[in-house]
Design a protein around this motif. Structure first.
Motif, PDB file in Angstrom:
ATOM      1  N   ILE A  48     -48.279  41.762   1.346  1.00 40.55           N
ATOM      2  CA  ILE A  48     -47.582  41.857   0.060  1.00 40.55           C
ATOM      3  C   ILE A  48     -47.894  40.635  -0.796  1.00 40.55           C
ATOM      4  O   ILE A  48     -48.239  40.759  -1.974  1.00 40.55           O
ATOM      5  N   LEU A  49     -47.797  39.451  -0.203  1.00 33.78           N
ATOM      6  CA  LEU A  49     -48.050  38.221  -0.968  1.00 33.78           C
ATOM      7  C   LEU A  49     -49.497  38.156  -1.470  1.00 33.78           C
ATOM      8  O   LEU A  49     -49.758  37.668  -2.573  1.00 33.78           O
ATOM      9  N   LYS A  56     -43.017  50.708   4.575  1.00 32.61           N
ATOM     10  CA  LYS A  56     -43.243  52.072   4.094  1.00 32.61           C
ATOM     11  C   LYS A  56     -42.847  53.099   5.154  1.00 32.61           C
ATOM     12  O   LYS A  56     -42.372  54.181   4.840  1.00 32.61           O
ATOM     13  N   GLN A  57     -43.044  52.738   6.414  1.00 33.40           N
ATOM     14  CA  GLN A  57     -42.697  53.637   7.519  1.00 33.40           C
ATOM     15  C   GLN A  57     -41.277  53.398   8.025  1.00 33.40           C
ATOM     16  O   GLN A  57     -40.919  53.859   9.106  1.00 33.40           O
ATOM     17  N   GLU A  58     -40.494  52.630   7.251  1.00 32.90           N
ATOM     18  CA  GLU A  58     -39.108  52.325   7.617  1.00 32.90           C
ATOM     19  C   GLU A  58     -39.005  51.545   8.925  1.00 32.90           C
ATOM     20  O   GLU A  58     -38.072  51.734   9.700  1.00 32.90           O
ATOM     21  N   LYS A  59     -39.984  50.679   9.161  1.00 30.16           N
ATOM     22  CA  LYS A  59     -39.961  49.828  10.351  1.00 30.16           C
ATOM     23  C   LYS A  59     -39.633  48.401   9.931  1.00 30.16           C
ATOM     24  O   LYS A  59     -39.600  48.072   8.752  1.00 30.16           O
ATOM     25  N   LEU A  60     -39.423  47.550  10.939  1.00 25.25           N
ATOM     26  CA  LEU A  60     -39.144  46.149  10.659  1.00 25.25           C
ATOM     27  C   LEU A  60     -40.400  45.448  10.155  1.00 25.25           C
ATOM     28  O   LEU A  60     -41.516  45.795  10.541  1.00 25.25           O
ATOM     29  N   PHE A  61     -40.186  44.449   9.314  1.00 29.61           N
ATOM     30  CA  PHE A  61     -41.308  43.671   8.794  1.00 29.61           C
ATOM     31  C   PHE A  61     -41.837  42.706   9.837  1.00 29.61           C
ATOM     32  O   PHE A  61     -41.086  42.176  10.650  1.00 29.61           O
ATOM     33  N   LEU A 107     -47.114  49.085  -0.683  1.00 30.00           N
ATOM     34  CA  LEU A 107     -45.664  49.151  -0.681  1.00 30.00           C
ATOM     35  C   LEU A 107     -45.174  48.972  -2.112  1.00 30.00           C
ATOM     36  O   LEU A 107     -45.656  48.108  -2.840  1.00 30.00           O
ATOM     37  N   GLY A 108     -44.232  49.792  -2.513  1.00 30.53           N
ATOM     38  CA  GLY A 108     -43.698  49.716  -3.869  1.00 30.53           C
ATOM     39  C   GLY A 108     -44.195  50.848  -4.746  1.00 30.53           C
ATOM     40  O   GLY A 108     -43.688  51.064  -5.847  1.00 30.53           O
ATOM     41  N   TYR A 109     -45.199  51.571  -4.256  1.00 27.70           N
ATOM     42  CA  TYR A 109     -45.782  52.664  -5.037  1.00 27.70           C
ATOM     43  C   TYR A 109     -45.905  53.925  -4.196  1.00 27.70           C
ATOM     44  O   TYR A 109     -45.867  53.888  -2.974  1.00 27.70           O
ATOM     45  N   LYS A 110     -46.070  55.018  -4.895  1.00 28.76           N
ATOM     46  CA  LYS A 110     -46.383  56.296  -4.255  1.00 28.76           C
ATOM     47  C   LYS A 110     -47.358  57.030  -5.172  1.00 28.76           C
ATOM     48  O   LYS A 110     -47.500  56.680  -6.343  1.00 28.76           O
TER      49      LYS A 110
END
Length: 191
Positions: free
Chosen positions: A165-166, A152-157, A101-104
């Protein structure tokens, strides 16, 4: 394919090579069992003598040797690919796999670039964690969701995604890790 056999009458399955039907002996045994249950045989273009019903010892030997060669080739390819990924990782380059997440991945290039919207979410995760160090992963996920951030898939965390991520703090700080290899990444740091 196996599901289809439960609903339709099939005489045989056509394949280029039996290596396309299974990658391990365990799967082979299971596929054979299911095919025999429905009276289905295999027709292989590259192995014209192949049949799961033949009892001829020489056919059994030839088919077994072909399967061993297939397995050897898969292991050899895997080893070569692994060496290539390791070399790229040692140089700090993106060696493939799921993009954090944060990159492409830039089209036509195998390099990571920052996705600005996602990068803000990553930064927010670390900001919240710093602001509320005693919060659980679930509480962090709930806050991100309340603020409208998405995966990334626009879903809830969920707590699992927050933990992922951490756990990648070094990566987001510019380090690249692939297995046991840690190097200065060629990607731009978010943190």
């Amino acid at each position: 394919m196996l599901e289809y056999l439960t609903h339709q009458k099939v005489d045989y399955v056509v394949t280029l090579n039996t290596s396309r039907l299974w990658r391990s002996d365990i799967v082979k045994v299971l596929v054979h069992r299911e095919l025999k249950k429905y009276g289905v045989d295999i027709r292989s273009i590259e192995q014209p003598q192949y049949s799961i019903y033949k009892k001829d010892p020489s056919d059994f030997l030839i088919n077994g040797l072909m399967e061993l060669l297939d397995q050897y080739q898969r292991l050899e390819i895997s080893l070569k690919l692994g060496r290539g990924r390791n070399k790229k990782a040692q140089q700090g380059g993106y060696a493939g796999g799921n993009v954090a997440l944060g990159y492409k991945v830039e089209k036509g290039k195998k390099s990571l670039v920052i996705d600005d919207r996602q990068a803000k979410t990553v930064q927010r995760v670390f900001d919240i964690k710093e602001q509320y160090p005693s919060w659980t992963l679930t509480q962090l996920a709930e806050r991100l969701n309340e603020e409208g951030h998405g995966t990334k898939q626009e879903k809830l965390f969920t707590k699992v995604q927050v933990k992922r991520i951490l756990d990648r703090r070094n990566f987001y700080s510019g380090k690249y890790q692939y297995g046991d290899i840690i190097a200065n990444g060629k990607h731009q740091a978010i943190l």
